[in-house]
Motif scaffolding. Structure first.
Motif, PDB file in Angstrom:
ATOM      1  N   GLY A  20     -19.279   7.805  -9.862  1.00  0.00           N
ATOM      2  CA  GLY A  20     -19.941   8.916 -10.551  1.00  0.00           C
ATOM      3  C   GLY A  20     -19.014   9.553 -11.571  1.00  0.00           C
ATOM      4  N   ILE A  21     -17.781   9.788 -11.168  1.00  0.00           N
ATOM      5  CA  ILE A  21     -16.803  10.392 -12.090  1.00  0.00           C
ATOM      6  C   ILE A  21     -16.473   9.403 -13.216  1.00  0.00           C
ATOM      7  CG2 ILE A  21     -14.375  11.138 -12.236  1.00  0.00           C
ATOM      8  CD1 ILE A  21     -16.218  13.282 -11.089  1.00  0.00           C
ATOM      9  N   VAL A  22     -16.426   8.123 -12.875  1.00  0.00           N
ATOM     10  CA  VAL A  22     -16.162   7.107 -13.914  1.00  0.00           C
ATOM     11  C   VAL A  22     -17.293   7.146 -14.953  1.00  0.00           C
ATOM     12  CG1 VAL A  22     -15.991   4.614 -14.350  1.00  0.00           C
ATOM     13  CG2 VAL A  22     -14.774   5.628 -12.419  1.00  0.00           C
ATOM     14  N   LEU A  23     -18.538   7.273 -14.472  1.00  0.00           N
ATOM     15  CA  LEU A  23     -19.677   7.363 -15.399  1.00  0.00           C
ATOM     16  C   LEU A  23     -19.549   8.595 -16.299  1.00  0.00           C
ATOM     17  CD1 LEU A  23     -22.769   6.407 -13.186  1.00  0.00           C
ATOM     18  CD2 LEU A  23     -21.647   5.033 -14.933  1.00  0.00           C
ATOM     19  N   TYR A  24     -19.153   9.701 -15.693  1.00  0.00           N
ATOM     20  CA  TYR A  24     -18.965  10.933 -16.458  1.00  0.00           C
ATOM     21  C   TYR A  24     -17.904  10.719 -17.545  1.00  0.00           C
ATOM     22  CZ  TYR A  24     -17.353  15.625 -17.575  1.00  0.00           C
ATOM     23  OH  TYR A  24     -16.957  16.761 -18.257  1.00  0.00           O
ATOM     24  N   LEU A  25     -16.827  10.033 -17.168  1.00  0.00           N
ATOM     25  CA  LEU A  25     -15.742   9.799 -18.132  1.00  0.00           C
ATOM     26  C   LEU A  25     -16.194   8.842 -19.237  1.00  0.00           C
ATOM     27  CD1 LEU A  25     -12.683   9.541 -15.693  1.00  0.00           C
ATOM     28  CD2 LEU A  25     -13.260  11.419 -17.245  1.00  0.00           C
ATOM     29  N   ILE A  26     -17.022   7.833 -18.875  1.00  0.00           N
ATOM     30  CA  ILE A  26     -17.539   6.914 -19.900  1.00  0.00           C
ATOM     31  C   ILE A  26     -18.417   7.695 -20.880  1.00  0.00           C
ATOM     32  CG2 ILE A  26     -19.097   4.953 -20.286  1.00  0.00           C
ATOM     33  CD1 ILE A  26     -18.149   3.795 -17.615  1.00  0.00           C
ATOM     34  N   GLN A  27     -19.276   8.551 -20.329  1.00  0.00           N
ATOM     35  CA  GLN A  27     -20.154   9.366 -21.178  1.00  0.00           C
ATOM     36  C   GLN A  27     -19.310  10.285 -22.069  1.00  0.00           C
ATOM     37  OE1 GLN A  27     -23.130   9.547 -22.108  1.00  0.00           O
ATOM     38  NE2 GLN A  27     -23.331  11.650 -22.903  1.00  0.00           N
ATOM     39  N   ALA A  28     -18.269  10.865 -21.448  1.00  0.00           N
ATOM     40  CA  ALA A  28     -17.398  11.760 -22.213  1.00  0.00           C
ATOM     41  C   ALA A  28     -16.709  10.985 -23.333  1.00  0.00           C
ATOM     42  CB  ALA A  28     -16.361  12.389 -21.291  1.00  0.00           C
ATOM     43  N   GLY A  29     -16.285   9.778 -23.030  1.00  0.00           N
ATOM     44  CA  GLY A  29     -15.623   8.944 -24.034  1.00  0.00           C
ATOM     45  C   GLY A  29     -16.576   8.575 -25.159  1.00  0.00           C
ATOM     46  N   CYS A  30     -17.838   8.315 -24.817  1.00  0.00           N
ATOM     47  CA  CYS A  30     -18.800   7.897 -25.840  1.00  0.00           C
ATOM     48  C   CYS A  30     -19.329   9.090 -26.639  1.00  0.00           C
ATOM     49  CB  CYS A  30     -19.979   7.167 -25.182  1.00  0.00           C
ATOM     50  SG  CYS A  30     -19.537   5.586 -24.473  1.00  0.00           S
ATOM     51  N   ALA A  31     -19.593  10.201 -25.935  1.00  0.00           N
ATOM     52  CA  ALA A  31     -20.211  11.342 -26.611  1.00  0.00           C
ATOM     53  C   ALA A  31     -19.184  12.288 -27.233  1.00  0.00           C
ATOM     54  CB  ALA A  31     -21.076  12.111 -25.617  1.00  0.00           C
ATOM     55  N   GLY A  32     -17.952  12.107 -26.924  1.00  0.00           N
ATOM     56  CA  GLY A  32     -16.903  12.955 -27.493  1.00  0.00           C
ATOM     57  C   GLY A  32     -16.479  14.038 -26.515  1.00  0.00           C
ATOM     58  N   TRP A  33     -15.289  14.592 -26.776  1.00  0.00           N
ATOM     59  CA  TRP A  33     -14.715  15.552 -25.825  1.00  0.00           C
ATOM     60  C   TRP A  33     -15.408  16.900 -25.870  1.00  0.00           C
ATOM     61  CZ3 TRP A  33     -12.745  13.398 -21.982  1.00  0.00           C
ATOM     62  CH2 TRP A  33     -12.087  12.162 -22.122  1.00  0.00           C
ATOM     63  N   ASP A  34     -16.149  17.154 -26.970  1.00  0.00           N
ATOM     64  CA  ASP A  34     -16.924  18.400 -26.995  1.00  0.00           C
ATOM     65  C   ASP A  34     -17.982  18.378 -25.900  1.00  0.00           C
ATOM     66  OD1 ASP A  34     -15.582  19.613 -28.957  1.00  0.00           O
ATOM     67  OD2 ASP A  34     -16.931  19.011 -30.604  1.00  0.00           O
ATOM     68  N   TRP A  35     -18.620  17.211 -25.782  1.00  0.00           N
ATOM     69  CA  TRP A  35     -19.642  17.059 -24.720  1.00  0.00           C
ATOM     70  C   TRP A  35     -18.971  17.244 -23.341  1.00  0.00           C
ATOM     71  CZ3 TRP A  35     -20.251  14.200 -20.345  1.00  0.00           C
ATOM     72  CH2 TRP A  35     -21.527  14.172 -19.767  1.00  0.00           C
ATOM     73  N   ALA A  36     -17.821  16.644 -23.208  1.00  0.00           N
ATOM     74  CA  ALA A  36     -17.116  16.727 -21.921  1.00  0.00           C
ATOM     75  C   ALA A  36     -16.794  18.176 -21.573  1.00  0.00           C
ATOM     76  CB  ALA A  36     -15.843  15.899 -21.971  1.00  0.00           C
ATOM     77  N   ARG A  37     -16.384  18.941 -22.604  1.00  0.00           N
ATOM     78  CA  ARG A  37     -16.005  20.336 -22.356  1.00  0.00           C
ATOM     79  C   ARG A  37     -17.227  21.163 -21.958  1.00  0.00           C
ATOM     80  NH1 ARG A  37     -14.443  21.717 -27.152  1.00  0.00           N
ATOM     81  NH2 ARG A  37     -16.061  23.272 -27.385  1.00  0.00           N
ATOM     82  N   VAL A  38     -18.325  20.927 -22.675  1.00  0.00           N
ATOM     83  CA  VAL A  38     -19.552  21.693 -22.388  1.00  0.00           C
ATOM     84  C   VAL A  38     -20.127  21.299 -21.012  1.00  0.00           C
ATOM     85  CG1 VAL A  38     -21.934  22.122 -23.149  1.00  0.00           C
ATOM     86  CG2 VAL A  38     -20.082  22.019 -24.822  1.00  0.00           C
ATOM     87  N   HIS A  39     -20.021  20.006 -20.680  1.00  0.00           N
ATOM     88  CA  HIS A  39     -20.650  19.513 -19.455  1.00  0.00           C
ATOM     89  C   HIS A  39     -19.653  19.286 -18.305  1.00  0.00           C
ATOM     90  CE1 HIS A  39     -23.656  18.525 -22.543  1.00  0.00           C
ATOM     91  NE2 HIS A  39     -24.540  18.730 -21.558  1.00  0.00           N
TER      92      HIS A  39
END
Lengths: 271, 286
Positions: free
Chosen positions: B149-168
């Motif tokens: 699950g965390i790996v998926l989150y990191l893949i999404q963060a990598g693809c969508a950019g770190w702004d997405w990661a910060r918000v989500h």
């Protein structure tokens, strides 16, 4: 430790090991109080339980190794010790077999192996010869005696088999209904009882008893031809023959009366 | 020295620290568990869905590839709370199945074979025993739940950019908390039932019964009494309520979030009580 069934032998052991809560009183094992220092006590103790205790789908070597590691041995030395003790108890060839396939005698030996793998200072054995055939029993007793003699380990044997206790133990503690009824050193008990003599004569012994009493023996008659006596210290046994020869009384039998452990046990039970 | 001449020798070597001894149980159990080809195969199957999710996330961010495959990027569902909620439901169900496979064989055989006296006569406590057995399930279940699950989150963060990661970033927290709660509940139930019945097969059946019969009885109670009280014994529904709240899903549930957390807490407490009663070297008969 001796006692009839239900005397509290196993309960005492399990309490010493911290399995049962202590209602009152205290006890010390190798200097450690069992109330506060349960872990220190269990680190010094090896325990062989009475009941079947094993993990069926493990090989003997994995099982003994795991028990060694749980007692604090690092993985490498634990494996080395597991092999050593399994060879020592005679299961070297069967050490890679699963415990579920072992016979009763082999399971007893594995229980002994797991109890000594970590080199405890006190080995507690609860009915170690249970379910063993005569040759396996002899082997078990030989091993326990060897452990007792060749290491720093103390052995606490709990049994209701008097012969086992007599062959292994130096001291005996007899329990009855949860209380100590007798404590004895077997060697001392034997040496004391060597001063008891039983004589059988071919004729009436009244005169002989009188003469022996005069030289310090305490005699009691058992029938007209049997005499039991307690000899004084430094008594030369040949005096009995001399007195009998003087009275022209043939002795048919003379033997030291030695209280067996059974006598001691029965006396303690009747007390 | 020849084997037949061996005599007993004392051990005077080093000793390990008691703190991490509970891992010894886990290590030996893994060695036994991974001898089963079925278990290895099942673990591999458990990775299919996370793998599919990873491919989906990659595709949804790869416009040229989508175009080449003649798919519209706008038609792809977003990777948000609902996406991870569905992920939790799927992987949570697989975790439950894995628990029914592994859990019953952890404590029951030790109690049935009288091995507890051997464990507890050593410098090894009941707490360490339970911790060691629980670690086996916690690590295995982690492997198929929150770790991917965390790996998926990191893949999404990598693809969508770190702004997405910060918000989500709350999503990562929800994945961790939601799945950890589930695997702790599963592990405790498996250990407690395994200790209670002392029989592997019966323990497996009981674990299944707790979840499926619980859901069935819950539905019956709800229909008969026309209340929502039946939901209290439906653990699947309870945990889904918690997940929906954690992932801000907004779907309606029979239970309130507080009630769901309370049910999970009570379940864990009951399991711990049962373990404390059953995991003993000998039973005290009064």
């Amino acid at each position: 430790m001796l006692g009839p069934n239900g005397a509290g032998k196993s309960t005492l052991i399990l309490t010493l090991l911290g399995f049962y809560p202590i209602a009152r009183g205290t006890a010390r094992v190798l200097g450690h109080g069992i109330r506060r220092h349960t872990k220190q006590v269990s680190a010094l103790v090896g325990y062989m339980p009475e009941n079947d205790s094993f993990i069926a789908d493990m090989t003997a070597v994995s099982f003994v190794r795991m028990m060694g590691e749980l007692s604090g041995l690092p993985a490498g030395p634990a494996l080395e010790r597991a092999h050593e003790v399994l060879f020592y108890v005679g299961l070297g060839e069967a050490r890679y077999r699963k415990l579920g396939t072992y016979s009763v005698g082999m399971k007893q030996m594995v229980k002994l192996a797991q109890a000594i793998v970590h080199g405890p200072r006190l080995l507690i054995l609860d009915e170690p010869t249970n379910g063993l055939d005569p040759s396996a029993r002899r082997r078990m007793i030989r091993l326990i005696r060897d452990i007792r003699d060749s290491s720093q380990m103390h052995v606490l044997l709990c049994s209701h088999l008097l012969r086992d206790v007599e062959e292994i133990c130096e001291d005996v503690l007899i329990l009855k209904q949860g209380r100590i009824v007798h404590y004895a050193n077997l060697a001392r008990e034997r040496s004391v009882n060597q001063r008891f003599v039983e004589i059988e004569t071919s004729d009436d012994h009244a005169g002989l008893a009188e003469a022996l009493t005069e030289i310090g023996c305490r005699c009691t008659a058992h029938g007209s031809r049997r005499l039991r006596m307690l000899l004084p210290d430094d008594f030369d046994l040949r005096e009995i023959y001399r007195v009998a020869a003087k009275q022209d009384l043939p002795l048919r039998r003379l033997n030291y009366r030695r209280d067996t452990l059974e006598d001691i046990f029965l006396a303690a039970m009747e007390a | 020295m020849a084997v037949y001449k061996q005599t007993y020798k004392d051990y005077n070597g080093p000793r390990t620290t008691p703190w991490f001894r509970f891992f010894i149980l886990s290590r030996y159990s893994y060695a036994r568990l991974f001898q089963s080809k079925f278990l290895v195969l099942f673990l591999a199957v458990c990775m299919f869905y996370p793998l599919g999710c990873a491919v989906f996330i990659y595709l949804s961010h790869n416009i040229p590839l989508l175009t080449a495959l003649r798919l519209r990027s706008g038609g792809m569902p977003p990777v948000d709370g609902q996406f991870f909620n569905v992920y939790c439901v799927v992987q949570g169900a697989l975790a439950f199945l894995l628990t029914t496979l592994v859990g019953p064989s952890l404590v029951a055989p030790d109690l049935a074979n009288g091995a507890m006296s051997l464990y507890l006569s050593r410098p090894f406590s009941r707490t360490q025993y339970v911790a060691g057995k629980m670690t086996i399930l916690l690590l295995l279940l982690s492997l198929i739940t929150w770790v991917p699950g965390i790996v998926l989150y990191l893949i999404q963060a990598g693809c969508a950019g770190w702004d997405w990661a910060r918000v989500h970033v709350w999503l990562a927290g929800s994945i961790l908390l939601g799945l950890w709660v589930w695997i702790v509940v599963l592990s405790l139930i498996a250990l407690a039932l395994s200790a209670w019945v002392k029989w592997k097969i019966a323990a497996g059946a009981l674990i299944l019964a707790v979840f499926f019969a619980g859901a069935g009885f819950g539905a019956v109670i709800n229909n008969v009494t026309r209340t929502h009280y039946g939901a209290f014994i439906d653990l699947m529904q309870v945990v889904r309520t918690v997940w929906s709240d954690l992932f801000r899903d907004g779907s309606r549930a029979a239970l309130s979030v507080a009630e769901a957390w309370a049910v999970l807490g009570v379940t864990c407490a009951l399991c711990l009580w049962l373990l404390a009663r059953r995991v003993r070297a000998f039973e005290v008969v009064k």
